[in-house]
Scaffold this active site. Structure first.
Site, PDB file in Angstrom:
ATOM      1  N   SER A   4       3.812  -2.138  10.282  1.00 25.39           N
ATOM      2  CA  SER A   4       5.261  -2.206  10.522  1.00 25.39           C
ATOM      3  C   SER A   4       5.873  -3.545  10.122  1.00 25.39           C
ATOM      4  O   SER A   4       6.791  -4.038  10.774  1.00 25.39           O
ATOM      5  CB  SER A   4       5.590  -1.879  11.981  1.00 25.39           C
ATOM      6  OG  SER A   4       5.211  -0.538  12.282  1.00 25.39           O
ATOM      7  N   GLU A  53      -6.768   4.692   8.053  1.00 23.71           N
ATOM      8  CA  GLU A  53      -6.544   6.108   7.720  1.00 23.71           C
ATOM      9  C   GLU A  53      -7.783   6.716   7.055  1.00 23.71           C
ATOM     10  O   GLU A  53      -8.072   7.893   7.245  1.00 23.71           O
ATOM     11  CB  GLU A  53      -5.295   6.235   6.838  1.00 23.71           C
ATOM     12  CG  GLU A  53      -4.031   5.979   7.664  1.00 23.71           C
ATOM     13  CD  GLU A  53      -2.850   5.405   6.904  1.00 23.71           C
ATOM     14  OE1 GLU A  53      -2.854   5.430   5.658  1.00 23.71           O
ATOM     15  OE2 GLU A  53      -1.925   4.903   7.573  1.00 23.71           O
ATOM     16  N   GLU A  68      -4.980  -4.810  10.733  1.00 24.41           N
ATOM     17  CA  GLU A  68      -3.960  -3.778  10.900  1.00 24.41           C
ATOM     18  C   GLU A  68      -4.229  -2.998  12.187  1.00 24.41           C
ATOM     19  O   GLU A  68      -5.056  -2.056  12.178  1.00 24.41           O
ATOM     20  CB  GLU A  68      -3.981  -2.798   9.724  1.00 24.41           C
ATOM     21  CG  GLU A  68      -3.682  -3.431   8.385  1.00 24.41           C
ATOM     22  CD  GLU A  68      -3.103  -2.414   7.399  1.00 24.41           C
ATOM     23  OE1 GLU A  68      -2.018  -2.694   6.869  1.00 24.41           O
ATOM     24  OE2 GLU A  68      -3.717  -1.353   7.185  1.00 24.41           O
ATOM     25  N   GLY A 108       3.038  -1.195   4.213  1.00 27.30           N
ATOM     26  CA  GLY A 108       3.046   0.211   3.846  1.00 27.30           C
ATOM     27  C   GLY A 108       4.439   0.657   3.450  1.00 27.30           C
ATOM     28  O   GLY A 108       4.897   0.440   2.328  1.00 27.30           O
ATOM     29  N   GLY A 109       5.133   1.280   4.362  1.00 27.29           N
ATOM     30  CA  GLY A 109       6.427   1.905   4.076  1.00 27.29           C
ATOM     31  C   GLY A 109       7.420   1.000   3.363  1.00 27.29           C
ATOM     32  O   GLY A 109       8.120   1.444   2.441  1.00 27.29           O
ATOM     33  N   HIS A 153      -9.399   1.140   5.137  1.00 24.80           N
ATOM     34  CA  HIS A 153      -8.130   1.336   5.841  1.00 24.80           C
ATOM     35  C   HIS A 153      -8.368   2.285   7.016  1.00 24.80           C
ATOM     36  O   HIS A 153      -9.183   3.211   6.915  1.00 24.80           O
ATOM     37  CB  HIS A 153      -7.090   1.922   4.880  1.00 24.80           C
ATOM     38  CG  HIS A 153      -5.710   1.871   5.453  1.00 24.80           C
ATOM     39  ND1 HIS A 153      -5.281   2.777   6.389  1.00 24.80           N
ATOM     40  CD2 HIS A 153      -4.683   1.018   5.243  1.00 24.80           C
ATOM     41  CE1 HIS A 153      -4.033   2.475   6.727  1.00 24.80           C
ATOM     42  NE2 HIS A 153      -3.648   1.413   6.053  1.00 24.80           N
ATOM     43  N   GLY A 161       3.010   2.276  10.826  1.00 20.01           N
ATOM     44  CA  GLY A 161       4.002   3.337  10.688  1.00 20.01           C
ATOM     45  C   GLY A 161       4.747   3.677  11.964  1.00 20.01           C
ATOM     46  O   GLY A 161       5.421   4.708  12.033  1.00 20.01           O
ATOM     47  N   ASN A 182       0.872  -1.182   0.000  1.00 14.33           N
ATOM     48  CA  ASN A 182       0.000   0.000   0.000  1.00 14.33           C
ATOM     49  C   ASN A 182       0.905   1.228   0.000  1.00 14.33           C
ATOM     50  O   ASN A 182       1.525   1.532   1.013  1.00 14.33           O
ATOM     51  CB  ASN A 182      -0.892  -0.037   1.249  1.00 14.33           C
ATOM     52  CG  ASN A 182      -1.735   1.217   1.415  1.00 14.33           C
ATOM     53  OD1 ASN A 182      -1.789   2.056   0.513  1.00 14.33           O
ATOM     54  ND2 ASN A 182      -2.381   1.338   2.557  1.00 14.33           N
ATOM     55  N   TRP A 183       0.963   1.896  -1.135  1.00 14.14           N
ATOM     56  CA  TRP A 183       1.841   3.075  -1.231  1.00 14.14           C
ATOM     57  C   TRP A 183       1.241   4.311  -0.563  1.00 14.14           C
ATOM     58  O   TRP A 183       1.911   5.326  -0.425  1.00 14.14           O
ATOM     59  CB  TRP A 183       2.148   3.378  -2.713  1.00 14.14           C
ATOM     60  CG  TRP A 183       3.306   2.598  -3.254  1.00 14.14           C
ATOM     61  CD1 TRP A 183       3.913   1.511  -2.673  1.00 14.14           C
ATOM     62  CD2 TRP A 183       4.023   2.850  -4.469  1.00 14.14           C
ATOM     63  NE1 TRP A 183       4.957   1.072  -3.457  1.00 14.14           N
ATOM     64  CE2 TRP A 183       5.037   1.880  -4.573  1.00 14.14           C
ATOM     65  CE3 TRP A 183       3.891   3.793  -5.491  1.00 14.14           C
ATOM     66  CZ2 TRP A 183       5.934   1.834  -5.647  1.00 14.14           C
ATOM     67  CZ3 TRP A 183       4.782   3.746  -6.568  1.00 14.14           C
ATOM     68  CH2 TRP A 183       5.788   2.778  -6.640  1.00 14.14           C
ATOM     69  N   LYS A 184      -0.034   4.235  -0.179  1.00 15.96           N
ATOM     70  CA  LYS A 184      -0.703   5.399   0.440  1.00 15.96           C
ATOM     71  C   LYS A 184      -0.519   6.625  -0.471  1.00 15.96           C
ATOM     72  O   LYS A 184      -0.525   6.476  -1.684  1.00 15.96           O
ATOM     73  CB  LYS A 184      -0.179   5.616   1.859  1.00 15.96           C
ATOM     74  CG  LYS A 184      -0.231   4.311   2.690  1.00 15.96           C
ATOM     75  CD  LYS A 184       0.019   4.504   4.156  1.00 15.96           C
ATOM     76  CE  LYS A 184      -0.097   3.165   4.864  1.00 15.96           C
ATOM     77  NZ  LYS A 184       0.002   3.268   6.316  1.00 15.96           N
TER      78      LYS A 184
END
Ligand code: 13P
Length: 250
Positions: free
Chosen positions: A209, A95, A163, A230-231, A93, A169, A9-11
């Site tokens: 993470s 977010e 999640e 994610g990251g 998600h 993150g 997921n590049w957000k």
């Protein structure tokens, strides 16, 4: 046989300059033993899908509107994403639940739209730190799963991602026992809703993470069928070792 799944997921990260990472990823795993999905921002879906054509890498999106079309300025529908080359869409998600006040009902509506468009719905669930500390995790997950999962959900058209909000993150991850407890609960609730066979085949991802350094430990946990990353999905050199760690369990 269920194929395990690593999803990235590049957000809200990524411009044309980052498409080289998509190309590198598409080349890096010519014959993977697991499914690989990358969800860049909507602006890059068409180009990413073109770069991933003829490779095992599938491209997805990060949200869709529940309607197929209409007067919804700024929104993107599931059929539009499918037309752009997406094969899946992340929904609910944390977010979006937080920043856009998305309810379980809305997430279920979006998942229905994804189904109609032939997209896999990756439905996200997770407790906040306050809920975890108040020992409400299991009831929150159960309530959100029941209300976010639409009728018509199957192992083929739905993926569930657990999640924990406090693990996203932050570099923090739950213990193996905590992940196993939540994934076991999700599996048993799915069995009640969909039957044992369908529930066993539906991929349950852990997200929050996930890094090359902890991926193998997370993939060894019961009822974990992959990860939503994610990251560490932004660079092929970070994402590839996570894919290889999942392949080692497949
Ligand atoms: P991080 O892997 O950066 O913690 O993000 C997890 C996530 O939210 C994926 O959807």
């Amino acid at each position: 046989m269920k194929r395990k799944l690593v999803a990235g997921n590049w957000k809200m990260h990524g411009t044309n300059a980052d498409l080289a990472e998509v190309a590198a990823l598409a080349r890096a795993h010519p014959d993977p033993r697991v499914d690989i999905l990358l969800c860049p921002p909507a602006t890059l879906v068409v180009q990413a899908a073109a770069l991933a054509a003829d490779s095992p890498l599938a491209i997805g999106a990060q949200d869709c509107h529940p309607a197929a079309s209409g007067a919804h300025t700024g929104d993107i529908s599931a059929p539009m994403l499918a037309d752009a080359g997406a094969r899946a869409v992340i929904l609910g998600h944390s977010e979006r639940r937080e920043n856009h006040h998305e309810s379980n009902d809305l997430v279920a509506d979006k998942a229905r739209a994804a189904q109609r468009a032939g997209l896999i719905a990756v439905i996200c669930l997770g407790e906040t730190l306050a809920e975890r500390e108040a020992a409400q995790t299991l009831e929150v997950i159960a309530a959100d799963l029941r209300a976010s999962l639409p009728e018509g959900a199957t192992a083929a058209n739905t993926v569930i991602a657990y999640e924990p909000v406090w693990a996203i993150g932050t570099g923090l991850t739950p213990t193996a026992a905590q992940i196993a407890e939540v994934h076991g609960l999700i599996r048993s609730l799915l069995a009640e809703r969909l039957g044992e066979g369908e529930a066993a085949g539906l991929r349950l991802l852990y997200g929050g993470s996930v890094k090359p350094a902890n991926a193998a430990d997370i993939f060894a946990i019961a009822d974990v069928d992959g990860a939503l990353v994610g990251g560490a999905s932004l660079k092929a050199e970070d994402f590839s070792p996570i894919i290889k760690a999942l392949e080692a369990t497949a």
